[in-house]
Write a protein that holds these residues in place. Structure first.
Motif, PDB file in Angstrom:
ATOM      1  N   TYR A  55       1.103  -1.526   0.233  1.00  0.00           N
ATOM      2  CA  TYR A  55      -0.696   0.032   0.317  1.00  0.00           C
ATOM      3  C   TYR A  55       0.620   0.854  -0.048  1.00  0.00           C
ATOM      4  O   TYR A  55       2.105   1.237   0.222  1.00  0.00           O
ATOM      5  CB  TYR A  55      -0.764  -0.302   1.808  1.00  0.00           C
ATOM      6  CG  TYR A  55      -0.515   0.235   2.560  1.00  0.00           C
ATOM      7  CD1 TYR A  55      -0.710   2.118   3.187  1.00  0.00           C
ATOM      8  CD2 TYR A  55       0.644  -0.192   2.741  1.00  0.00           C
ATOM      9  CE1 TYR A  55      -0.408   2.359   3.965  1.00  0.00           C
ATOM     10  CE2 TYR A  55       0.995   0.334   4.498  1.00  0.00           C
ATOM     11  CZ  TYR A  55       0.876   1.804   5.005  1.00  0.00           C
ATOM     12  OH  TYR A  55       1.278   2.350   5.944  1.00  0.00           O
ATOM     13  N   ALA A  89      -0.977  -1.430  -3.966  1.00  0.00           N
ATOM     14  CA  ALA A  89      -1.944  -2.317  -3.532  1.00  0.00           C
ATOM     15  C   ALA A  89      -2.660  -1.686  -2.470  1.00  0.00           C
ATOM     16  O   ALA A  89      -2.047  -0.932  -2.075  1.00  0.00           O
ATOM     17  CB  ALA A  89      -2.114  -3.293  -3.319  1.00  0.00           C
ATOM     18  N   ASN A  90      -4.150  -1.641  -2.000  1.00  0.00           N
ATOM     19  CA  ASN A  90      -4.147  -0.862  -1.011  1.00  0.00           C
ATOM     20  C   ASN A  90      -4.449  -1.835   0.230  1.00  0.00           C
ATOM     21  O   ASN A  90      -5.331  -1.839   0.487  1.00  0.00           O
ATOM     22  CB  ASN A  90      -6.182  -0.754  -1.029  1.00  0.00           C
ATOM     23  CG  ASN A  90      -6.178   0.942  -0.294  1.00  0.00           C
ATOM     24  OD1 ASN A  90      -6.312   1.419   0.506  1.00  0.00           O
ATOM     25  ND2 ASN A  90      -8.316   0.046  -0.678  1.00  0.00           N
ATOM     26  N   SER A  92      -4.560  -5.230   0.733  1.00  0.00           N
ATOM     27  CA  SER A  92      -5.193  -6.257   0.661  1.00  0.00           C
ATOM     28  C   SER A  92      -4.615  -7.025  -0.229  1.00  0.00           C
ATOM     29  O   SER A  92      -3.913  -6.928  -1.404  1.00  0.00           O
ATOM     30  CB  SER A  92      -6.208  -5.932  -0.577  1.00  0.00           C
ATOM     31  OG  SER A  92      -6.481  -6.807  -0.896  1.00  0.00           O
ATOM     32  N   GLU A  95      -5.574  -8.323  -3.376  1.00  0.00           N
ATOM     33  CA  GLU A  95      -4.645  -7.699  -4.698  1.00  0.00           C
ATOM     34  C   GLU A  95      -4.302  -7.298  -4.739  1.00  0.00           C
ATOM     35  O   GLU A  95      -3.798  -7.627  -6.285  1.00  0.00           O
ATOM     36  CB  GLU A  95      -5.618  -5.923  -4.526  1.00  0.00           C
ATOM     37  CG  GLU A  95      -5.507  -4.839  -4.771  1.00  0.00           C
ATOM     38  CD  GLU A  95      -5.686  -3.533  -4.870  1.00  0.00           C
ATOM     39  OE1 GLU A  95      -5.185  -2.230  -5.091  1.00  0.00           O
ATOM     40  OE2 GLU A  95      -6.402  -3.590  -3.646  1.00  0.00           O
ATOM     41  N   GLN A  96      -2.788  -7.400  -3.997  1.00  0.00           N
ATOM     42  CA  GLN A  96      -1.226  -7.660  -4.318  1.00  0.00           C
ATOM     43  C   GLN A  96      -0.908  -8.943  -4.974  1.00  0.00           C
ATOM     44  O   GLN A  96      -0.671  -9.098  -6.033  1.00  0.00           O
ATOM     45  CB  GLN A  96      -0.710  -7.669  -3.057  1.00  0.00           C
ATOM     46  CG  GLN A  96       0.929  -7.397  -2.757  1.00  0.00           C
ATOM     47  CD  GLN A  96       1.769  -6.548  -2.275  1.00  0.00           C
ATOM     48  OE1 GLN A  96       1.337  -7.192  -0.772  1.00  0.00           O
ATOM     49  NE2 GLN A  96       2.627  -6.323  -2.230  1.00  0.00           N
ATOM     50  N   HIS A  99      -2.252  -8.043  -8.231  1.00  0.00           N
ATOM     51  CA  HIS A  99      -1.086  -7.201  -9.242  1.00  0.00           C
ATOM     52  C   HIS A  99       0.751  -8.288  -9.708  1.00  0.00           C
ATOM     53  O   HIS A  99       0.911  -8.349 -10.453  1.00  0.00           O
ATOM     54  CB  HIS A  99      -0.826  -6.320  -8.040  1.00  0.00           C
ATOM     55  CG  HIS A  99      -1.594  -5.159  -8.267  1.00  0.00           C
ATOM     56  ND1 HIS A  99      -1.713  -4.357  -6.874  1.00  0.00           N
ATOM     57  CD2 HIS A  99      -2.678  -4.679  -9.011  1.00  0.00           C
ATOM     58  CE1 HIS A  99      -2.421  -3.745  -7.274  1.00  0.00           C
ATOM     59  NE2 HIS A  99      -3.489  -4.134  -7.858  1.00  0.00           N
TER      60      HIS A  99
END
Length: 370
Positions: A55, A89-90, A92, A95-96, A99
Motif C-alpha cells: 500500500y 495495492a490498498n 489488500s 489485490e497484491q 498485481h
C-alpha cells in the motif's frame, strides 16, 4: 510509518554521509558509497524489475516509492535496466496477489515485493519463482522459501531501545509500549525484540501497550486515552513515527515527559532538541528508512547481473544518539526523517557484508556547507 523525506547521498569516503537540506522532492544530499570492485556487471539493460507495494497510504510508503522511482530512472539512463514499474495495492493481500500475477504474465525478470501478508502471497510468489523470475521480499516477510529477503533486524531495534532505557533508569522503571499495526509482521518482530530484551532487566515493567499505527496522530490519541489509568511512566518504547504524538499526549495531560525513544522523524528530533535546550532532555532515536526500496532494487539488479547473493541481506538501522542530533536534524526539513540513499556500489558492499557475515556500517551524517 510516516512523515519522511527523500535524500540523495554524496560521499567522500567509504560509508560516510554528507548532510544537506532535503525535502520530499529530489535534491542534493548524502549518498552511501562503497568500493566498486564488488559490483556484478552482467548485461541487464533489457531486463524489467517491478515493485509490488502492499500500500502507499502513508508518507513513509510514498517516499519509499519515490526513492525507487528515482534510482530506477537513473539506472535506465545508465543502461542497467529497461523498466521498473511500481504497482501499489490498498493494503489488500488478494489485490497484491493479482498485481503480482499480472507481472508474471507480462514477463518481468524480477519482482521486489513489500508484502501485505507473510503467507497469503506464497502461491503467487511460488508461481513467479517457477517462471524463473527473481523475487526479492523487502522490509517484510513471507514464508515461501524461494525468495531473497532484504530487511532490518527488527529484534535488534527493540534491543537498542530497552538497553538504552535500562541504562538511563538504572534497570528499574515503569514503561509504556507503543506498537505499530496489529497483525503486521514487522510490528510483531519489533515488539518481540523489546520484550525479549526486557527479560534481561527484571526491574523494568510495562504498565500498558497501545497501538499507534506508526502515525503521530494515532499515537497521540491512543496514549491520551491510556494516560488517565496509568501510573507514572518513566519511559516509552516505540516503533517509529509515534514519538512526537506520544510526547504531545504527555504534555497535554500535564505529565512529566518520560524518556521517549524517537523514530528519526524531523518532528521528533526537533522536539528532542527543544527539550534538550530548555531542560537537558535526553533520549535516543532509531528506525528504518524508506530508502530500503533502493536496496531491494539493487539487490534484484545484482542478482540478474550474476552476483552471488545470500538469501538474507540485512539493511543497517539508522541510530541517532545525542552527539549526532544536531547533525542529523540539520539535514531535515519540516516533515522529514533520516533517509539515506543507496546506490549500486553501496548495495553491492551490503551484499558482500551479508555473504561474509560482517556488519554493514550504520549511516553517520557529515554536515557540509550548503
Amino acid at each position: 510509518m510516516n512523515s519522511v523525506f527523500h535524500a540523495r547521498f554524496n560521499c567522500k569516503t567509504l560509508w560516510r554521509f554528507a548532510g544537506c537540506l532535503i525535502g520530499l522532492a529530489t535534491v542534493a544530499g548524502p549518498t552511501v558509497q562503497a568500493a566498486e570492485d564488488g559490483i556484478a556487471r552482467g548485461p541487464t539493460a533489457s531486463y524489467s524489475i517491478a515493485f509490488s507495494n502492499s500500500y502507499a497510504g502513508s508518507d513513509f510508503r510514498k517516499v519509499m516509492v519515490r526513492n525507487w522511482q528515482e534510482i530506477a530512472a537513473q539506472a535506465q539512463k545508465d543502461g542497467l535496466i529497461r523498466e521498473a514499474p511500481v504497482v501499489s495495492a490498498n493494503n489488500s493481500a488478494p489485490e497484491q496477489a493479482a498485481h503480482i500475477q499480472d507481472m508474471i504474465v507480462k514477463g518481468v525478470n524480477a519482482i521486489v515485493i513489500l508484502a501485505a501478508s507473510d503467507t497469503a502471497l506464497n502461491g503467487v510468489i511460488r508461481d513467479a519463482c517457477n517462471a524463473g523470475i527473481v523475487v526479492v521480499v523487502m522490509a517484510s516477510l513471507v514464508t515461501e522459501r524461494c525468495v531473497y529477503t532484504v530487511d532490518y533486524d527488527w529484534s535488534a531495534m527493540g534491543r537498542v531501545e530497552i538497553d538504552y532505557i535500562a541504562k538511563r533508569l538504572k534497570g528499574k522503571g515503569t514503561l509504556l509500549e507503543i506498537r505499530g499495526i496489529a497483525g503486521d509482521a514487522t510490528d510483531q518482530n519489533i515488539s518481540d525484540g523489546i520484550h525479549k530484551a526486557v527479560r534481561d532487566y527484571p526491574g523494568l515493567k510495562f504498565a500498558k501497550t497501545v497501538y499507534g499505527n506508526w502515525t503521530a496522530s494515532v499515537a497521540r490519541k491512543e496514549v491520551a486515552l491510556a494516560l488517565p489509568s496509568l501510573p507514572g511512566i518513566d519511559a516509552v518504547a516505540t516503533q517509529g513515527g509515534d514519538g512526537y504524538g506520544a510526547a504531545m499526549a504527555f504534555k497535554a495531560a500535564g505529565r512529566p515527559l518520560p524518556i521517549i525513544v524517537m523514530g528519526n522523524r524531523q518532528d521528533e528530533l526537533a522536539l528532542w532538541k527543544q527539550e534538550r535546550d530548555a531542560n537537558g532532555y535526553e533520549t535516543v532515536s532509531v528506525s528504518a528508512s524508506p530508502s530500503v526500496s533502493q536496496v531491494g532494487f539493487w539487490v534484484a539488479q545484482q542478482i540478474l547481473a550474476g552476483k552471488q547473493v545470500p538469501k538474507f541481506v540485512e539493511v543497517p538501522l539508522v541510530r541517532i544518539d545525542a552527539k549526532d542530533l544536531d547533525a542529523w536534524l540539520a539535514t531535515m526539513p519540516v516533515g522529514g526523517a533520516a533517509n539515506p540513499s543507496y546506490n549500486q556500489a553501496s548495495v553491492a558492499a551490503m551484499i558482500d557484508a551479508a555473504t561474509n557475515k560482517t556488519v554493514a556500517p550504520t549511516p553517520v551524517p557529515e554536515v557540509t556547507k550548503q
